[in-house]
Design an enzyme around this catalytic site. Sequence first.
Site, PDB file in Angstrom:
ATOM      1  N   ASP A   1     -19.659 -16.158 -31.017  1.00  0.00           N
ATOM      2  CA  ASP A   1     -19.612 -16.023 -29.731  1.00  0.00           C
ATOM      3  C   ASP A   1     -19.395 -17.286 -29.040  1.00  0.00           C
ATOM      4  OD1 ASP A   1     -20.041 -15.247 -27.167  1.00  0.00           O
ATOM      5  OD2 ASP A   1     -21.502 -14.009 -27.392  1.00  0.00           O
TER       6      ASP A   1
ATOM      7  N   TYR B   1     -11.854 -13.418 -12.491  1.00  0.00           N
ATOM      8  CA  TYR B   1     -11.074 -13.647 -13.638  1.00  0.00           C
ATOM      9  C   TYR B   1     -10.204 -14.779 -13.094  1.00  0.00           C
ATOM     10  CZ  TYR B   1      -7.489 -13.024 -16.950  1.00  0.00           C
ATOM     11  OH  TYR B   1      -6.547 -13.266 -17.882  1.00  0.00           O
ATOM     12  N   GLY B   2      -9.652 -14.527 -12.113  1.00  0.00           N
ATOM     13  CA  GLY B   2      -8.361 -15.358 -11.464  1.00  0.00           C
ATOM     14  C   GLY B   2      -9.089 -16.979 -11.308  1.00  0.00           C
ATOM     15  N   ALA B   3     -10.374 -16.877 -10.587  1.00  0.00           N
ATOM     16  CA  ALA B   3     -11.033 -17.991 -10.385  1.00  0.00           C
ATOM     17  C   ALA B   3     -11.415 -18.856 -11.714  1.00  0.00           C
ATOM     18  CB  ALA B   3     -12.325 -17.891  -9.531  1.00  0.00           C
ATOM     19  N   ALA B   4     -11.791 -18.055 -12.732  1.00  0.00           N
ATOM     20  CA  ALA B   4     -12.278 -18.637 -13.758  1.00  0.00           C
ATOM     21  C   ALA B   4     -10.856 -19.258 -14.534  1.00  0.00           C
ATOM     22  CB  ALA B   4     -12.834 -17.719 -15.026  1.00  0.00           C
TER      23      ALA B   4
ATOM     24  N   ILE C   1       1.549  -9.557 -20.719  1.00  0.00           N
ATOM     25  CA  ILE C   1       1.828  -9.385 -22.088  1.00  0.00           C
ATOM     26  C   ILE C   1       1.629  -8.053 -22.725  1.00  0.00           C
ATOM     27  CG2 ILE C   1       1.570 -10.404 -24.639  1.00  0.00           C
ATOM     28  CD1 ILE C   1       2.711 -12.456 -22.796  1.00  0.00           C
TER      29      ILE C   1
END
Length: 239
Positions: A54, A143-146, A176
């Site tokens: 992990d 998500y976008g920020a990460a 994708i």
Amino acid sequence: MSRIVLVTGGGSGLGKAVAARFRAAGDTVVVTGRNAGRLARTAGELDVRPIPCDATDPGQVARLADELGPDLDVVVNTAGGNTDLGVDQGPGLEGVLAAWRANLDANLLSAVLTTTAVLGKLRPGGTIVTVGSIGAEYASTSYGAAKAALAAWTAGLSSEVGPKGLTANLISPGYIAETEFFRGKLTEQRRDALVAATHNGRAGQPRDIAETTYFLASEGARHITGQTLHVNGGAHTTR
């Protein structure tokens, strides 16, 4: 000469495609992921070495580094995904905090921890490739920020590792197909819109990312570093 390649998130999707591309070229490939069973199946299919890990757990990442051995040539960080599409983190500010931490852990910190742990093993001429997302250009979500943070980190990492003879780049895919990214939540209308946003009228395929990754690790890409390469059929363009 055969290289030693580490692919995080290599049990499925983009990571599996990347691992297959390097292995087809005769490289020694190690794949990691949280799902030991899936990892073992992929290892048997591709003839690669599995190490369950992990990438958000510092202890497991440290053990991974110990098991790899002294030398490494390529690191490909594909572990991640939009955790907002998974378990509901709950209501209120606590839920917001949990959701943001989940995506930062899965996408940003997994790459930072893994790369930091194995950096000293990379031989001159080595390469670090990290997979970002077109979401970094548009999304106001965790998500976008990460993924946007990954691009900034990669640019800084390039300046750090350049004097050691290493390169560091980020690939930013658009939509994708043939992956589990959307976890069954992609509607036909949304898929059609994502394809329509491209200039070439098609969805991306895992092999598109695999081939770009392989190129960035090649001798012909030694002067490409600190860059974000957009692989999205023109859905997002740069100047």
